[in-house]
Write a protein that holds these residues in place. Structure first.
Motif, PDB file in Angstrom:
ATOM      1  N   LYS A  66      33.238  36.161  37.328  1.00 18.66           N
ATOM      2  CA  LYS A  66      34.240  35.128  37.540  1.00 18.66           C
ATOM      3  C   LYS A  66      35.567  35.774  37.195  1.00 18.66           C
ATOM      4  N   CYS A  67      36.463  35.766  38.132  1.00 21.36           N
ATOM      5  CA  CYS A  67      37.674  36.569  37.975  1.00 21.36           C
ATOM      6  C   CYS A  67      38.946  35.751  38.155  1.00 21.36           C
ATOM      7  N   ARG A  68      40.009  36.405  37.714  1.00 16.26           N
ATOM      8  CA  ARG A  68      41.353  35.839  37.835  1.00 16.26           C
ATOM      9  C   ARG A  68      42.198  36.933  38.465  1.00 16.26           C
ATOM     10  N   ALA A  69      42.914  36.592  39.514  1.00 15.21           N
ATOM     11  CA  ALA A  69      43.805  37.570  40.136  1.00 15.21           C
ATOM     12  C   ALA A  69      45.225  37.084  39.981  1.00 15.21           C
ATOM     13  N   LYS A  70      46.090  37.969  39.547  1.00 11.57           N
ATOM     14  CA  LYS A  70      47.476  37.587  39.316  1.00 11.57           C
ATOM     15  C   LYS A  70      48.357  38.755  39.685  1.00 11.57           C
ATOM     16  N   GLN A  71      49.505  38.419  40.265  1.00 11.66           N
ATOM     17  CA  GLN A  71      50.417  39.491  40.634  1.00 11.66           C
ATOM     18  C   GLN A  71      51.155  39.977  39.390  1.00 11.66           C
TER      19      GLN A  71
END
Lengths: 104, 609
Positions: free
Chosen positions: B567-572
């Motif tokens: 389960k991931c979080r992607a953020k710039q």
């Protein structure tokens, strides 16, 4: 060496595969002499004539063999499939596989 | 002239808002107000006199019958039992709410030669408006000014052009109650002749803003609600002085002659495409008869359901406060401004507990009125920080122990069951119930490319680790062992120092922070694993590997080619001025083939196969 295509089957499919080489997975329920009784993935009973020197090491087994006229299987070889195997899911898979023979 | 029954200097007292009990006054004139539309309720203007001064007023609509039955007419003597003083366009008017007609005086003439108290020429004088002289000119000028100020009040202006005695009180016809009331949902920038009747559901403090170019000012905002919807109203600078003290939260007002603008959504959570900006000639008047305007509307969300809300959603919550945190005023590292905040711990009957952070002055002065305080929050912002928590920003309002049934329910529940209840928290851990979309690496790549810098993308991915951290040294860091700190510690002789906790520890806790490369059938990417994920991937704490570096290669080798649900979080993030999407693991679970097969079978069924 090319091995023959082995259809994955459950007990209901035995009738239509008499004389063919098949691949069967079941739960070992018991054995008498060289005949082993399995519970198939569709909850039927399947008799397997064990090959000489066959050793069934786990609760679940995969058998490759030919289907006899009495819907029993003559074992050619076997593989231990461990003690935990979800037969229901497996059954769902082989039913789907029948629908798409080109994929399997 | 008969003996003078009038209360001398009563007008002066009323005008200067000194208390005065039931003054006796003379009516010098009554006049129906022009109506913007036929069929609206009549309103009457009245000129009050105490024999010394006169002041314009408006008759409350329940008193209309007095005029209509001619009980109240020119030179009638009355006893003013109840009134308000209304500032309208910089002038004060009497709003007569309750009065008695004193007919025992019989027919009287005009008593005295009263003068207008607000410096205006007495309109009672027979001199026509067009009369020469400074007074006339002053009136004329004012009239022009009035036109300039209120171009949207055209129907009223028509009236102004006619020479009439009380023309300069025409501003009172803008009194919203005389005009039909528009609904908030019908407001738009192309329509500027409207009056709304709405409840103030939220009113902010006066805030100051300053921009780098030296531009600064003050503002306050409020949210108005009627049965058709909500709208944000903002007042700047002068209008802050004009209106801030006029408006009280929870009360119903008429508002007219303000500007409707496209909503600046970055400053607002109110669900309306437009917002109102108060102008110089805007009018706000308390509505007496407000039963048709709904009370504050709340759509309370149980704390357990916060998990279904995304970050920055606004929700209404009602809960019991179990703990009030310390007030803190740290300096923000980003802006250098002080951050005043205080955390409150909440519970509700859904069995969950969470934290709400209140900010600014509210945080500083917050105090519980008593034990078992219930708080109703409107428009609290959902945050994913530390699970699911809430923030009460400027546009959030809260009431302690509100007088609503939900509040009593909660207190009742708490007294019955709440004390020995074991509450769950929304941890940041993986929750199978949480709706996180399953994606492939290819889909993530696409979604990440379209990611707004302020957005965080959450997703679940099925992947196999194909490569471990490239470096065998930098997969971990020495961390502060104090619970909840986890900050990096510096070696200091034989011990380790944590700058954050300001303490020295003999042994740090080694924590994982490493990149692993995971792949699926569509692509692969580097994803960042923190301590919890690292332990799952390597099967051992980071400390083992730090103390036995010879284990690193074999451990890493064993860790590869294992499949997980990440389960991931992607953020710039920008790294050396380059925008880069960083993917971090929030939770990791080894792949369960049976579960996964069932999922796939279900998908096939959904495809009709």
């Amino acid at each position: 060496m090319t091995l023959p295509t082995t259809k994955r089957i459950n007990s209901a499919m035995l009738q239509s595969t008499i004389g063919e080489t098949v691949r069967f997975v079941g739960e070992l329920k018991g054995r008498q002499d060289n005949i082993a009784t399995f519970l198939s993935s569709d909850k039927g009973t399947v008799m397997v004539h064990m090959s000489d020197g066959a050793q069934y090491g786990t609760k679940f087994m995969e058998i490759i063999g030919t289907v006899n006229g009495d819907r029993s299987i003559n074992e050619m070889t076997s593989t231990n499939f461990g003690h935990s195997f979800d037969l229901e899911t497996y059954d769902a898979m082989i039913v789907k596989a029948q629908k798409f023979p080109s994929v399997f | 002239m008969t003996s003078n029954p009038l209360t001398a200097h009563a007008i002066d007292a009323i005008y200067n808002e000194r208390p005065i009990a039931t003054p006796i006054l003379q009516i010098l004139n009554t006049k129906p107000m022009p109506q913007a539309q036929p069929g609206a309720t009549n309103r009457y203007r009245v000129l009050f006199s105490d024999g010394i001064n006169v002041l314009q007023g408006i008759l409350g609509t329940p008193l209309n019958h007095l005029v209509e039955s001619k009980a109240l007419q020119k030179y009638t003597i009355i006893k003013l039992n109840k009134h308000h003083i209304k500032p309208i366009s910089g002038r004060k008017l009497i709003l007569a709410i309750e009065l008695d007609v004193l007919d025992q005086f019989g027919d009287v003439g005009k008593i005295g030669e009263p003068l207008a108290i607000d410096g205006e020429p007495a309109p009672q004088g027979a001199a026509p408006v067009a009369a020469s002289g400074s007074a006339g000119r002053a009136v004329q000028q004012q009239q022009q000014q009035q036109q300039y100020r209120a171009p949207q009040n055209n129907p009223y202006q028509q009236q102004m052009h006619q020479p009439q005695q009380n023309h300069h009180t025409n501003q009172t016809v803008m009194t919203p109650s005389g005009a039909p009331v528009s609904s908030i949902s019908s407001l738009n920038p192309y329509h500027n002749r409207w009056t709304i009747m709405a409840r103030v559901t939220q009113k902010s403090d006066v805030k100051t803003w300053s921009k780098p170019n030296g531009n600064e000012g003050r503002l306050f905002s409020m949210t108005l609600m009627d049965d058709s919807g909500e709208i944000k109203v903002t007042a700047f600078n002068q209008q802050v002085d004009d209106f801030f003290n006029v408006v009280e939260e929870g009360k119903v007002y008429y508002l007219s002659a303000a500007k409707v603008d496209i909503a600046k959504k970055q400053f607002s959570t109110v669900k309306n495409d437009y917002e109102i900006v108060l102008q110089r000639d805007s009018q706000i008047e308390l509505a007496q008869n407000s039963h048709n305007v709904p009370e504050m509307r709340h759509e309370f969300v149980p704390l357990a359901n916060l998990v279904n809300h995304n970050e920055k959603d606004t929700v209404d919550v009602i809960a019991l406060i179990t703990d009030v945190g310390e007030f803190t005023d740290n300096i923000s590292q980003k802006t250098g401004k002080p951050l005043l905040k205080r955390d409150l711990t909440l519970i509700d009957p859904s069995g969950f507990t969470t934290r709400v952070t209140i900010w600014g002055n509210q945080a500083q002065t917050f105090a519980l009125p008593g034990p078992h305080t219930v708080i109703a929050l409107k428009g609290a912002s959902v945050s994913n920080y530390g699970g699911k928590t809430l923030n009460a920003f400027g546009s959030t309002t809260f009431k302690l122990n509100p007088d609503i049934p939900e509040a009593f329910d909660i207190r009742g529940w708490y007294e019955k069951h709440g004390k020995d209840f074991n509450f769950q928290t929304h941890s940041s851990d993986f929750k199978p119930t949480a709706e996180t979309p399953r994606m492939t690496f290819d889909e993530v790549k696409l979604a990440a490319a379209n990611l707004d810098p302020s957005q965080t993308l959450y997703f679940e991915i099925k992947g196999t680790i194909v490569m471990m951290s490239k470096s065998e040294n930098t997969f971990q860091y020495p961390a502060c062992p104090k619970a909840g700190c986890n900050k990096k510690v510096m070696e200091d002789g034989n011990s380790w120092r944590c700058e954050n906790c300001n303490m020295t520890v003999p042994e740090p806790e080694y924590r994982y922070i490493m990149g692993v490369n995971a792949s699926d059938h569509t692509g692969q990417d580097w994803i960042q694993a923190f301590n919890d994920a690292g332990r799952v991937i390597t099967g051992r704490p980071a400390e083992d590997l730090v103390k036995n570096p010879e284990l690193v290669p074999i451990t890493f080798a064993k860790s590869t080619f294992k499949s997980y649900i990440f389960k991931c979080r992607a953020k710039q993030e920008s790294y050396r001025d380059e925008a880069k999407v960083r993917i971090s693991i929030v939770a990791i679970h080894p792949l369960d083939p049976v579960e996964e097969s069932k999922k796939l079978l279900k998908q096939l069924e959904e495809y009709g196969i």
